[in-house]
Design an enzyme around this catalytic site. Sequence first.
Site, short mmCIF file in Angstrom:
data_model
loop_
_atom_site.label_atom_id
_atom_site.label_comp_id
_atom_site.label_asym_id
_atom_site.label_seq_id
_atom_site.Cartn_x
_atom_site.Cartn_y
_atom_site.Cartn_z
N GLY B 322 0.82 -1.21 0.00
CA GLY B 322 0.00 0.00 0.00
C GLY B 322 0.85 1.25 0.00
N SER B 323 0.32 2.30 0.59
CA SER B 323 1.00 3.60 0.49
C SER B 323 2.35 3.64 1.19
CB SER B 323 0.09 4.68 1.08
OG SER B 323 -1.09 4.75 0.33
N THR B 324 2.67 2.68 2.05
CA THR B 324 4.01 2.69 2.65
C THR B 324 5.05 2.57 1.54
OG1 THR B 324 4.04 0.28 2.94
CG2 THR B 324 3.21 1.57 4.78
N LYS B 326 5.11 4.19 -1.10
CA LYS B 326 5.36 5.47 -1.76
C LYS B 326 6.76 6.00 -1.47
CE LYS B 326 0.52 6.78 -2.15
NZ LYS B 326 -0.61 7.39 -1.44
#
Lengths: 382, 610
Positions: B322-324, B326
């Site tokens: 997920g966004s981790t 990014k």
Amino acid sequence: MLDTMSHTQFNNRLLNPFGRFEWAMVSVSIILTLFGLILIYSATTSLAASEKNFVIKQFTWMCLSLVMLIALTLVDYKLFEKYAFWVYFALILALVVVWAIGRVTAGSRRWIDLGLMRFQPSEFAKLAVVLALSRCLSEKFGAGGLQILDLVKPAIIIAVPALLVLVQPDLGTAVVTILIGASLVLFAGPPRRVLAWMAAGLLSLIVFLYFFGGRFLLDYQKRRIATFLNPEYDPLGSGYHILQSQIAIGSGGLTGQGFMQGAQNQLMFLPVKHTDFIFTILAEEFGFIGCLVVLVLFATYLFRGLSIAQKARDSFGALVTFGCISIIFWHVTINVGMVMGLLPVVGVPLNFVSYGGSSLLSSFIITGLVANVSARRFSYLE
Amino acid sequence: MTEYIKPFASMKDFRLQVLIASIVILVSFGILLARLWKLQLIESDYFSEMSYGNRTRLMRLPPSRGAITDCNGTILAQNQPNFSLSIMPGELQEPEKVIDSGSSILGITPEKMRLLLLNAANSPKYRNFQIKKNLTVEEISLLKSRLGNVRGVVIETRPLREYPFGESLCHVLGTMGEISAEELVRSERFVYRAGDLVGKTGIEKEYESYLKGEEGWNQIEIDAKGRQLGSTNRIPPQRGADISLTIDISLQKFVEEVFIERAGSVVALDPDTGRVLALVSKPGFDLNLFSPSISERNWKSLNSDPLHPLENRSIRGLYAPGSTFKIVTAMAGLSEGVVKPETTFECSGELEVSSQIYRCWKTKGHGKVSMHRAMVESCDVYFYELGLRLGADRIAKYSSLFGFGAATGIELSNELPGLVPNSLWKQRNYGVPIKDGDSVTISIGQGYLLATPIQMANMAAAVANNGKVMKPYLVEKIKSSDGQLLFENQPVQKWNASFNSGYLELIQRALKDVVEDRSGTGRKSFIPGLKVYAKTGTSQVIREKDRGTEQEQVPYHERTHAMFVAYVNDRPRKIALAVVVEHGGGGGAVAAPIAKKILCKYYGIPDSPR
């Protein structure tokens, strides 16, 4: 004997290698192996989880060995004569590999790990010695008998693998290799003068070892070396194993205690009972009668082999057959003698019966070689 | 007519040799048979008596297994003797007495006792048949006084593996079990017997050869009643080596307790060295269930549990990060020069790529966003733009630099490598080239991308470390039973990614503001007085059909995973951690508070109520 056979009949037999197939020896081989399977099952049943594994593994090896036997019968043994030295050098190389990188098994290196199986070259080295020695000795016959100098090459052929096995260290196999080689040289029939030299050499060696061998070592050192050479047989170094083995054999009596009923087998700790001490299980559970049957089977095998050696079409065939037979003879005698306390404990399997892939395969190769010589007993004039 | 004659004129005649050989064979076999006759027929009674009566036995003395401790020496796994009553059916002499005394001492009805003995009689004669295990001290002394002289009654001592913390650290410590036939055959070098207990998973398995110890031998004499007369020769067994772990069990237990959600994982590492500080996988199981052997019923219930408690999620759980993720995309974008730190993109709440709409989590859109704000507020559209410009292969390159797509190399051998998709992989597995849409989803840590919690923690550690990727390790040192140091682990740097320090600083600043900025998604892990760097993540399990649905109304298995990675590196004791809550909902809402509690505990800061 030949006169009674019609031409076509004979031709057919020549073309078909199974025409003179050595049924007697092959059947004895299979019966002994099956007997071995029963004993292995009994011996390993106290190792609850793995019992089937040992039996299945041995059975798989038997099937593989039978395929090998048939394959060996199909080619002319002339081929083995041709490549005898190559086989010999390959086995020497394998022994060197074992010595160098082989795996440490109970303090000594005897195996090459091929992943799925462990290959024990010293079992096959004995066969290689027989092949190379037969080739070497048969070449001498044309040139008017064995002379003393003709024995140098055979001596080297025997000594190199014997030394390589000795450094593994496996004293027993080294001694057996020398015994087999010596039997074969004697079979070749050196003249009396040469025989006398050999006897004199052997005698002086024995005298030397008897008087001076003991000087080099103290008693406890000798014991230690003996334990070192055979750690798996005698973990406490106190003759425990042989005593247990004799108790097991003795308590078997005439008819034995019955399949899977041997107290010593089921109760006692005998680490190699399914391999080198399998005869103990036989004696305890099947008694004197069981042992007699197995020994008679072996005797049948040996005498049958001797008669093939006598009737072989050429010297190489006779020598190979006799060499093969002597492997079986020494193994059986030493193994059975050892479990009964007649001979020192050395790592020698009971052919066909003991658990072990290398041993079983080499036993069937022996049967195959002898069957091959037997099948090609007669030949055209070339 | 062809003539048939023996082909070689020089063919030797072996008749004499064959005759001699025949005599040798006959004589040898004769001697063997004579010896057999003597042993089996003349001395048979004597040997039978020896076999039954006075005899020596070689007893194997099993070694005591080494202990496993935490970094402070607290015992996590150790051996305790366990006593059981067994019968050797082939030697049992007074069954009635055994039934009488046995049933009254052990509290078993005589009928059941009789049945047990009957079963024993039908089992192999010379193998111990277990009547009752886990005997108490009183039971043992009573049995010894009343049945001690009865032949065939055996009180067996077996070491029992004990795990004082039960469920704590179960996946790391691992289970023991009876050696399998396969293992038995494979391990000829070590002296194992059937029935031996060996490590099956975790540290118990990986360090089996150290923990095991060496067996001893005892040669004893036994009289006709089966009583031991004396030991004639004894080689004592050698205790196995003790293993101390890098983990502090108090922190581990604390993390396990604050993780109240159904399933997930927490991994805490020391970023400088790679020491594992805590490794939690939920749900777990009580290790003591497996000692000495797990019951059929317990095994079935553990095995058929839909949440798979036996699986170690921290090294085997595969999640879209997920966004981790990014962090990786941002570093790739900056390093590859696709964007500059000041570059902005317009987030309208969605982006159309190849006629497919990709939405930002914030439906209204973030408006004009820079890299810093995109990280802090976790704007998806910014990273879609980045992913589109980078392409999957360049993202994959930086993923690998952060340690994704390959096992971290922790001592547990069944670790999974996860998956970093690139064009080659897509072509091989799907037969089609990778599309822009794939790059877009990968850029926010979704799509084919899969990572384990320990990889996520190691990524956080790499950021804390300015690009150095360490190999996580669990075992601090191994000491033999006589106190000799056998092994001491040294930190291993796997590689240094050598990122541009300016870009690293920019990302680190953004990660700090994720927690400290009022609009940061990781606000809930804010701790006054502690500089926490973090990134939240919420990874979708299925394609979202309906944005409007509240999490509570979505069935459990369709809820999003909550992710959170964080690190603290300006204190003497550093920490990098990853929190994964399966189907927990939002990373900022669910995972961040767990991380906060862990960090408060680790730094001894009182956890202030929100």
